[in-house]
Design a protein around this motif. Structure first.
Motif, short mmCIF file in Angstrom:
data_model
loop_
_atom_site.label_atom_id
_atom_site.label_comp_id
_atom_site.label_asym_id
_atom_site.label_seq_id
_atom_site.Cartn_x
_atom_site.Cartn_y
_atom_site.Cartn_z
N ILE A 106 0.84 -1.19 0.00
CA ILE A 106 0.00 0.00 0.00
C ILE A 106 0.88 1.25 0.00
O ILE A 106 0.60 2.24 -0.68
CB ILE A 106 -0.92 0.01 1.23
CG1 ILE A 106 -1.83 -1.19 1.21
CG2 ILE A 106 -1.73 1.29 1.29
CD1 ILE A 106 -2.94 -1.13 0.23
N GLY A 155 0.80 4.26 -2.63
CA GLY A 155 0.75 5.67 -2.27
C GLY A 155 1.87 6.45 -2.93
O GLY A 155 1.66 7.55 -3.46
N LEU A 210 1.06 7.00 -6.58
CA LEU A 210 0.08 8.08 -6.77
C LEU A 210 0.75 9.43 -6.59
O LEU A 210 0.53 10.37 -7.36
CB LEU A 210 -1.04 7.95 -5.74
CG LEU A 210 -2.10 6.93 -6.02
CD1 LEU A 210 -3.05 6.85 -4.85
CD2 LEU A 210 -2.87 7.33 -7.26
N CYS A 242 -7.09 -0.44 -0.65
CA CYS A 242 -6.63 0.58 0.29
C CYS A 242 -7.62 0.72 1.44
O CYS A 242 -7.22 0.91 2.59
CB CYS A 242 -6.47 1.92 -0.39
SG CYS A 242 -5.06 1.97 -1.48
N TYR A 299 -4.57 19.12 -5.66
CA TYR A 299 -3.64 18.42 -4.79
C TYR A 299 -4.27 17.21 -4.14
O TYR A 299 -3.69 16.58 -3.28
CB TYR A 299 -3.11 19.37 -3.72
CG TYR A 299 -2.38 20.53 -4.32
CD1 TYR A 299 -1.05 20.38 -4.70
CD2 TYR A 299 -3.01 21.73 -4.56
CE1 TYR A 299 -0.37 21.42 -5.29
CE2 TYR A 299 -2.34 22.77 -5.15
CZ TYR A 299 -1.02 22.62 -5.52
OH TYR A 299 -0.35 23.63 -6.11
N ILE A 312 -5.20 14.03 -5.12
CA ILE A 312 -4.63 12.69 -5.22
C ILE A 312 -3.21 12.67 -4.69
O ILE A 312 -2.76 11.70 -4.09
CB ILE A 312 -4.70 12.18 -6.67
CG1 ILE A 312 -6.14 12.26 -7.14
CG2 ILE A 312 -4.21 10.77 -6.77
CD1 ILE A 312 -6.36 11.85 -8.54
N LEU A 313 -2.52 13.81 -4.86
CA LEU A 313 -1.19 13.95 -4.30
C LEU A 313 -1.25 13.73 -2.79
O LEU A 313 -0.50 12.93 -2.22
CB LEU A 313 -0.66 15.35 -4.60
CG LEU A 313 0.81 15.61 -4.32
CD1 LEU A 313 1.64 15.13 -5.48
CD2 LEU A 313 1.06 17.08 -4.09
N GLY A 346 -1.96 10.14 -1.85
CA GLY A 346 -0.76 9.30 -1.91
C GLY A 346 0.09 9.47 -0.67
O GLY A 346 0.54 8.50 -0.06
N VAL A 347 0.28 10.74 -0.26
CA VAL A 347 1.10 11.00 0.94
C VAL A 347 0.46 10.37 2.16
O VAL A 347 1.14 9.73 2.97
CB VAL A 347 1.26 12.52 1.14
CG1 VAL A 347 1.98 12.79 2.44
CG2 VAL A 347 2.02 13.13 -0.01
N LEU A 351 -1.46 7.77 2.31
CA LEU A 351 -1.27 6.32 2.27
C LEU A 351 0.11 5.93 2.79
O LEU A 351 0.26 5.04 3.63
CB LEU A 351 -1.44 5.80 0.85
CG LEU A 351 -2.85 5.63 0.32
CD1 LEU A 351 -2.81 5.00 -1.06
CD2 LEU A 351 -3.67 4.77 1.24
N VAL A 352 1.14 6.64 2.29
CA VAL A 352 2.50 6.31 2.70
C VAL A 352 2.67 6.54 4.19
O VAL A 352 3.14 5.67 4.94
CB VAL A 352 3.53 7.14 1.90
CG1 VAL A 352 4.92 6.90 2.46
CG2 VAL A 352 3.49 6.78 0.44
#
Lengths: 302, 406
Positions: free
Chosen positions: A106, A110, A113, B335, B368, B370-371, B374-375, B377-378
């Motif tokens: 995951i 991320g 993306l 996710c 911003y 989806i940006l 992504g952040v 998620l990480v």
């Protein structure tokens, strides 16, 4: 059977396979060492293409000769992609070493993306035309009707990279350390291998070959956008699994097999279902040989 | 001086990031008009931003490492706040009542737009719970889950187009076909494990999508199917607004039904077999669990919910095309499961609400969105890899006479 047509498809498949192979290497090497599907690998490839394009355009403006532009742009793409790969590993994967594998996956999604949208916002969402950097080789002129000189460059660069990489893994100290880490990370650590360095190096090498592929392919196809990495990444991942993920020769074999499959199916049957054939082929191979073409079959310990 | 070293570290980080982002953030080439833009102010922003953020990052990493140590020291079961709420009836029952009332009143208080978003959120709860059976409980990584969603949606659309079947007849058919496709996928992948399973399921999802896209006579190709009727209620004529409320309630009821069923399934014999399968395949077989049957039921029962949600999706949007069923959709659902907390029902429900509502309300800074996603998620995975609600295994606690002081 038309031999000329067959040869065309065969060479087309070979070019395609070489392209997949350059990207699939990164997947398979990273998987071999830390057992992670690096979903963001396609994005590294895309960043390589963008860096190549930007540097090439700037240099062309400054009036550099074509050959210098080609070399410098490729070098810049390789260097930057490697740096991105290295940084990505430090941020998104290193803190997750001990975590469940799905978490790392995951995190990779991320990252993918993030990188896609980072390029989208900092650059553009449109397709950018990519200059044809690879020059026409004059001595290849008589054979150009069979296979263009760009394609021959792609194929030979791939072959060269594969040979060098094989030598690196087989005969250098670092290669030995990499093999040790992929067999058993803890044991390697105990015998004094700097595992963090090995993992970083793996990401750097994988990113570098992807960037090299990116510049060659982009100049062959002629356009890029922020989304190119995703499709290329999926295809390369299929190739890596097809050949047996974790094995470097496997990635090459898988990529070539995938390239030929696509080329022959589209040539002889129908071009609408190109990707369907690729996936069906993958499923069939995995059903009969679940560890891929060259993969070792793991014995499960109780 | 520790702080000087810290500042030096952050300084190096900011130099590194300025170098890293240089070509993409600073230079913008326009190969059509042949202009090059140099945007040096971006570089300054990146430098300052990474300088400050690196402090925060190191602080969080240090805190996380300390947390791990503390966890290793304390041997007792750590229960999350959600579990404690779930166990304490004095909080749990009133809480549930409030939530139920809120869910019922909600569509009458807000605009149609909000109702539609909530409907989507509840649909994703169904999808998330379905995938949770496959991924979270049975431990089979499925990247092609969206295929079953597509099967459900196309079932309703095509049956309605050709035979005029209504929503309520198609609902069970969609669920059934979802299950059938689940078994169809299950058979070839019985022998595969881990990432090979992931890539084959991914391929399966893509095959379904590509077939829908290319087989024009069957599925009308990329242009999709339009004018799918909304669900009816004994011929009552609804206004558009009443209709979206009506669908909202259908989805809520289906979602509650899903939660109920999945909860019962997890605690059943088959649910325990799934858990055993996830933990150790060989030991599980040695204990007499039929691996083939267990895996196939996991795929089938997981896919059922996707089929159901697919029918509702087709009825809600009244238009479907293959573009709604891409790999990103599968990843999105995955996710939800992982972010919410694998195997935990509360977690998946929360995960679905967060992942659907967050991007929706982040639309204010749409670019911003989806940006940021992504952040998030990480960061979420780095600092809380178990998800929002990490699942605590059911354990028997033996309370003998000598453990009274505990």
């Amino acid at each position: 059977m038309d031999l000329q047509y067959f040869a065309e498809l065969f060479l087309g498949g070979l070019t395609r396979g070489s392209i997949y192979a350059l990207i699939a290497l990164g997947y398979t090497m990273v998987y071999g060492i830390i057992e992670l599907i690096n979903f963001a690998h396609g994005e590294i490839y895309m960043i390589g293409a963008f860096t190549g394009l930007i540097v090439a355009t700037v240099l062309t403006f400054a009036g550099f000769p074509t050959l210098a532009v080609l070399v410098l742009a490729s070098v810049a793409a390789v260097v930057y992609s490697s740096c991105y790969g290295y940084t990505m590993e430090k941020i998104a994967y290193k803190p997750l070493r001990g975590a469940p594998r799905l978490s790392a996956l995951i995190s990779a999604i991320g990252m993918s993306l993030f990188l896609q949208n980072y390029v989208l916002l900092a650059q553009t969402s449109d397709f950018l035309p990519f200059p044809s950097l690879v020059p026409d080789l004059p001595f290849w002129e008589p054979y150009a009707h069979i296979i263009s000189s760009q394609e021959i460059v792609i194929i030979s660069v791939t072959a060269l990279v594969m040979i060098l990489l094989n030598l690196l893994i087989k005969f250098t100290r670092m290669g030995k350390a990499m093999r040790a880490t992929s067999q058993d990370r803890e044991m390697a650590m105990l015998t004094g291998v700097d595992v963090n360095r090995v993992i970083s190096l793996t990401f750097i090498i994988g990113s570098a070959t992807a960037a090299l592929g990116a510049v060659l392919i982009a100049s062959h196809i002629g356009q890029i956008n922020f989304y190119v990495g995703f499709i290329a990444g999926i295809k390369a991942f299929v190739a890596a699994v097809l050949g047996g993920i974790g094995s470097v020769p496997g990635a090459v074999v898988g990529a070539l097999v995938l390239g030929w499959t696509e080329s022959f199916f589209t040539g002889y049957i129908s071009s609408d279902y190109e990707d369907v054939f690729a996936f069906i082929f993958l499923v069939v191979i995995l059903i009969f040989k679940p560890s891929g073409i060259l993969g070792r079959s793991e014995t499960q310990k109780v | 001086m520790a702080s000087l070293i810290e500042i030096r570290k952050s300084f190096l980080v900011s130099i590194w990031f300025m170098f890293l982002t240089f070509p993409i953030m600073v230079i913008r080439v326009n190969t059509v008009e042949n202009v090059i833009q140099w945007r040096w102010n971006n570089m300054i922003a990146v430098g300052l931003g990474s300088f400050l953020l690196s402090f925060v990052w190191r602080y969080l990493i240090r805190r996380k490492e300390q947390g791990v140590q503390r966890q290793e020291e304390s041997t007792g079961l750590r229960r999350s706040i959600f579990q404690r709420i779930g166990e304490d009836r004095r909080i749990f029952l009133p809480g549930l009542t409030v939530a139920a009332v809120a869910v019922v009143v909600f569509p009458f208080l807000v605009s149609m737009y909000q109702v539609n978003i909530m409907t989507t959120a509840f649909m994703y709860i169904m999808l998330g719970l379905g995938l949770n059976i496959v991924v979270g409980v049975a431990g089979l990584l499925d990247l092609g889950y969206v295929a079953f969603y597509a099967v459900g949606a196309y079932t309703y659309a095509l049956l309605n187009y050709h035979f005029g079947l209504s929503f309520w007849i198609c609902l069970p058919i969609g669920a059934g076909l979802g299950a059938v496709f689940g078994i169809l996928l299950g058979f070839p992948v019985l022998r595969l494990r881990g990432d090979y399973l992931a890539i084959v399921t991914l391929g399966f999802g893509e095959i379904i999508r590509l077939v829908l896209e290319n087989w024009n006579e069957f599925s009308f190709g990329p242009s999709g199917i339009a004018n799918i009727p909304r669900p009816g209620l004994f011929g009552v004529a609804f206004s558009l607004e009443a209709h979206s409320r009506y669908i909202y309630f259908i989805v809520v009821i289906l979602a509650i039904f899903t939660i109920f069923m999945v909860n019962r399934l997890q605690n059943s014999r088959i649910g325990r077999a799934w858990l055993a399968l996830r933990e150790d395949e060989i030991a599980c077989q040695a204990m007499g669990v039929d691996k083939t049957r267990t895996k196939l039921t996991a795929f089938a029962l997981g896919a059922t919910w996707a089929g159901l949600a697919g029918v509702v999706f087709a009825a809600k949007t009244t238009f479907i095309n293959p573009a709604s069923f891409t790999l990103w959709e599968s990843i999105n659902i995955l996710c939800i499961v992982v972010l919410g907390g694998m195997g935990s029902i509360t977690g998946v429900v929360l995960g679905a609400l967060v992942l659907v509502l967050l991007p929706e309300y982040l639309r204010a800074f749409a670019e911003y969105r989806i940006l940021t996603f992504g952040v998030v998620l990480v960061l979420m995975m780095v600092f809380r890899p178990g998800g929002i609600v990490s699942n605590v295994r059911r354990t028997y606690q033996f309370e003998g006479p000598d453990s009274g002081d505990k």
